[in-house]
Write a protein that holds these residues in place. Structure first.
Motif, mmCIF file in Angstrom:
data_model
loop_
_atom_site.group_PDB
_atom_site.id
_atom_site.type_symbol
_atom_site.label_atom_id
_atom_site.label_comp_id
_atom_site.label_asym_id
_atom_site.label_seq_id
_atom_site.Cartn_x
_atom_site.Cartn_y
_atom_site.Cartn_z
ATOM 1 N N SER A 22 0.808 -1.223 0.000
ATOM 2 C CA SER A 22 0.000 0.000 0.000
ATOM 3 C C SER A 22 0.840 1.271 0.000
ATOM 4 C CB SER A 22 -0.925 0.004 1.225
ATOM 5 O OG SER A 22 -0.168 -0.118 2.428
ATOM 6 N N PHE A 23 2.005 1.219 0.626
ATOM 7 C CA PHE A 23 2.920 2.354 0.672
ATOM 8 C C PHE A 23 3.226 2.854 -0.730
ATOM 9 C CE2 PHE A 23 7.400 3.733 0.494
ATOM 10 C CZ PHE A 23 7.451 4.694 1.491
ATOM 11 N N THR A 24 3.468 1.931 -1.656
ATOM 12 C CA THR A 24 3.830 2.284 -3.027
ATOM 13 C C THR A 24 2.622 2.340 -3.945
ATOM 14 O OG1 THR A 24 6.019 1.292 -2.712
ATOM 15 C CG2 THR A 24 5.301 1.616 -4.977
ATOM 16 N N GLU A 25 1.568 1.590 -3.616
ATOM 17 C CA GLU A 25 0.346 1.678 -4.424
ATOM 18 C C GLU A 25 -0.214 3.096 -4.367
ATOM 19 O OE1 GLU A 25 -4.196 -0.142 -4.713
ATOM 20 O OE2 GLU A 25 -2.868 -0.814 -3.108
ATOM 21 N N GLY A 26 -0.098 3.745 -3.193
ATOM 22 C CA GLY A 26 -0.569 5.123 -3.053
ATOM 23 C C GLY A 26 -1.733 5.287 -2.102
ATOM 24 N N VAL A 27 -2.008 4.293 -1.268
ATOM 25 C CA VAL A 27 -3.138 4.366 -0.339
ATOM 26 C C VAL A 27 -2.990 5.588 0.573
ATOM 27 C CG1 VAL A 27 -4.309 3.203 1.575
ATOM 28 C CG2 VAL A 27 -3.557 1.886 -0.416
ATOM 29 N N GLY A 28 -4.078 6.317 0.717
ATOM 30 C CA GLY A 28 -4.089 7.549 1.507
ATOM 31 C C GLY A 28 -4.108 8.796 0.644
ATOM 32 N N ASP A 29 -3.676 8.671 -0.614
ATOM 33 C CA ASP A 29 -3.666 9.783 -1.569
ATOM 34 C C ASP A 29 -4.779 9.504 -2.580
ATOM 35 O OD1 ASP A 29 -3.086 11.899 -3.214
ATOM 36 O OD2 ASP A 29 -1.113 11.174 -3.843
ATOM 37 N N ARG A 30 -6.005 9.825 -2.197
ATOM 38 C CA ARG A 30 -7.175 9.423 -2.971
ATOM 39 C C ARG A 30 -7.325 10.243 -4.258
ATOM 40 N NH1 ARG A 30 -8.183 9.644 2.303
ATOM 41 N NH2 ARG A 30 -8.873 7.751 3.380
ATOM 42 N N ASP A 31 -7.648 9.543 -5.340
ATOM 43 C CA ASP A 31 -7.956 10.200 -6.609
ATOM 44 C C ASP A 31 -8.740 9.202 -7.457
ATOM 45 O OD1 ASP A 31 -8.022 11.402 -9.160
ATOM 46 O OD2 ASP A 31 -6.200 12.534 -8.708
ATOM 47 N N GLU A 32 -10.055 9.379 -7.512
ATOM 48 C CA GLU A 32 -10.917 8.415 -8.192
ATOM 49 C C GLU A 32 -10.696 8.378 -9.699
ATOM 50 O OE1 GLU A 32 -12.709 6.167 -6.732
ATOM 51 O OE2 GLU A 32 -12.097 6.953 -4.779
ATOM 52 N N ARG A 33 -9.962 9.352 -10.231
ATOM 53 C CA ARG A 33 -9.703 9.360 -11.669
ATOM 54 C C ARG A 33 -8.614 8.373 -12.064
ATOM 55 N NH1 ARG A 33 -8.533 15.676 -11.827
ATOM 56 N NH2 ARG A 33 -7.538 15.004 -9.889
ATOM 57 N N LEU A 34 -7.913 7.826 -11.099
ATOM 58 C CA LEU A 34 -6.780 6.955 -11.361
ATOM 59 C C LEU A 34 -7.082 5.510 -10.943
ATOM 60 C CD1 LEU A 34 -4.017 9.429 -10.207
ATOM 61 C CD2 LEU A 34 -4.253 8.515 -12.521
ATOM 62 N N PRO A 35 -6.351 4.537 -11.487
ATOM 63 C CA PRO A 35 -6.597 3.131 -11.137
ATOM 64 C C PRO A 35 -6.542 2.896 -9.627
ATOM 65 C CG PRO A 35 -5.121 3.272 -13.019
ATOM 66 C CD PRO A 35 -5.299 4.672 -12.520
ATOM 67 N N ASN A 36 -7.452 2.079 -9.130
ATOM 68 C CA ASN A 36 -7.597 1.741 -7.709
ATOM 69 C C ASN A 36 -7.956 2.946 -6.842
ATOM 70 O OD1 ASN A 36 -6.902 -0.793 -8.563
ATOM 71 N ND2 ASN A 36 -5.051 -0.983 -7.343
ATOM 72 N N GLY A 37 -8.265 4.082 -7.481
ATOM 73 C CA GLY A 37 -8.738 5.247 -6.744
ATOM 74 C C GLY A 37 -7.689 5.980 -5.944
ATOM 75 N N VAL A 38 -6.401 5.781 -6.271
ATOM 76 C CA VAL A 38 -5.325 6.445 -5.539
ATOM 77 C C VAL A 38 -4.262 6.945 -6.515
ATOM 78 C CG1 VAL A 38 -5.672 5.150 -3.391
ATOM 79 C CG2 VAL A 38 -4.120 4.253 -5.148
ATOM 80 N N ARG A 39 -3.418 7.856 -6.020
ATOM 81 C CA ARG A 39 -2.323 8.392 -6.818
ATOM 82 C C ARG A 39 -0.989 7.965 -6.207
ATOM 83 N NH1 ARG A 39 -1.127 14.793 -8.254
ATOM 84 N NH2 ARG A 39 0.410 14.406 -9.918
#
Length: 282
Positions: A22-39
């Motif tokens: 999750s650290f690298t997936e981007g969890v916590g930095d929400r952006d629904e326009r991007l895959p999995n809803g994170v940046r």
């Protein structure tokens, strides 16, 4: 950007592959326009690389909740097949939280993973873990975290990896750098970390820390209210998933499973929008 010894071009290729959880997936930095809803910080790094020198391609194989063994069995082979010139790796944090983890065995597996990545000739970026002040209940894990960090530092030196010493980044002592679950960085935290990675790589950027006023002191009532909300929203569901043997990443796929060319203008959001438009017309 001129030639950068930290980012050698292998046969003219510029391929950045991000591995982990999750650290690298981007969890916590929400952006629904991007895959999995994170940046997340890795997307931001990819965009700055493309702005500094066109032609970078980027893949992000990280998925939340993955343990080190999952990174090795699910992400390593695809990453090697992409013939990366830059690889980032953070893995093992979820293993530290698992009570039965053998730390010596974990770090031996981690070193073998780093050795495989370094053997490609790519620049490898590693991270220590941060001492997140989540709850006194997790303080016994601090010793594990310290042992993990020491081995990561040793392994980085042994294999010539770039080290982002997350443990030493004082900015993350501010609770506003963390999401409401207290375990993942907020948008501000991801932006700041992206700047730290770019600094270590010698890549120009204009990311600056938030110029915040000092955090307000919480009253006892407000502190108790936040504690109850945190337990109900995050702690109890986490234990429920552990009891059921499931994770938040079970139904997810990598955000960028194949190297994509990062647009210099509009970045990955522009790419995601273009893909949605193509899917809609199809």
């Amino acid at each position: 950007m001129g030639a950068n010894p930290l980012l050698p071009e292998l046969e003219g290729r510029r391929v950045f592959v991000a591995l982990g959880d999750s650290f690298t997936e981007g969890v916590g930095d929400r952006d629904e326009r991007l895959p999995n809803g994170v940046r997340g910080w890795a997307d931001r790094v990819a965009e700055k690389l493309a702005k500094a020198r066109p032609g970078w391609r980027y893949a992000n194989l990280a998925i939340r909740s993955k343990r080190l063994r999952h990174v090795i069995t699910e992400q390593l082979e695809p990453a090697l097949a992409m013939r990366p010139t830059l690889v980032t790796l953070y893995a093992g944090g979820n293993d530290i939280l698992d009570l039965g983890t053998d730390m010596a065995a974990l770090m031996d597996d981690y070193e073998n993973l780093v050795a495989s990545l370094a053997g490609t000739g790519a620049t490898v970026v590693l991270f220590t873990g941060f001492d997140v002040k989540v709850s006194a209940l997790l303080e016994p894990l601090k010793k594990r975290n310290a042992a993990y960090n020491q081995r990561v530092r040793e392994i980085a030196a042994k294999y010539g990896a770039v080290l982002v010493d997350y443990w030493c980044l004082d900015a993350f002592h501010d609770r506003r750098m963390w999401d409401s679950d207290r375990l993942h960085m907020s948008k501000a935290g991801h932006k700041y970390l992206a700047g730290q990675v770019l600094d270590q790589l010698g890549v120009p950027h204009k990311i600056r820390p938030k110029d915040w006023d000092p955090p307000a002191r919480l009253s006892l009532r407000e502190w108790e209210r936040r504690q109850r909300r945190w337990v109900n929203d995050w702690v109890l569901p986490l234990f429920g998933r552990k009891i059921r043997g499931i994770t938040l990443g079970d139904a997810l796929s990598p955000r960028w499973p194949e190297p994509v060319k990062v647009p210099r203008k509009g970045g990955l959001k522009k790419l995601a929008e273009s893909r949605r438009a193509d899917a809609g017309s199809a």
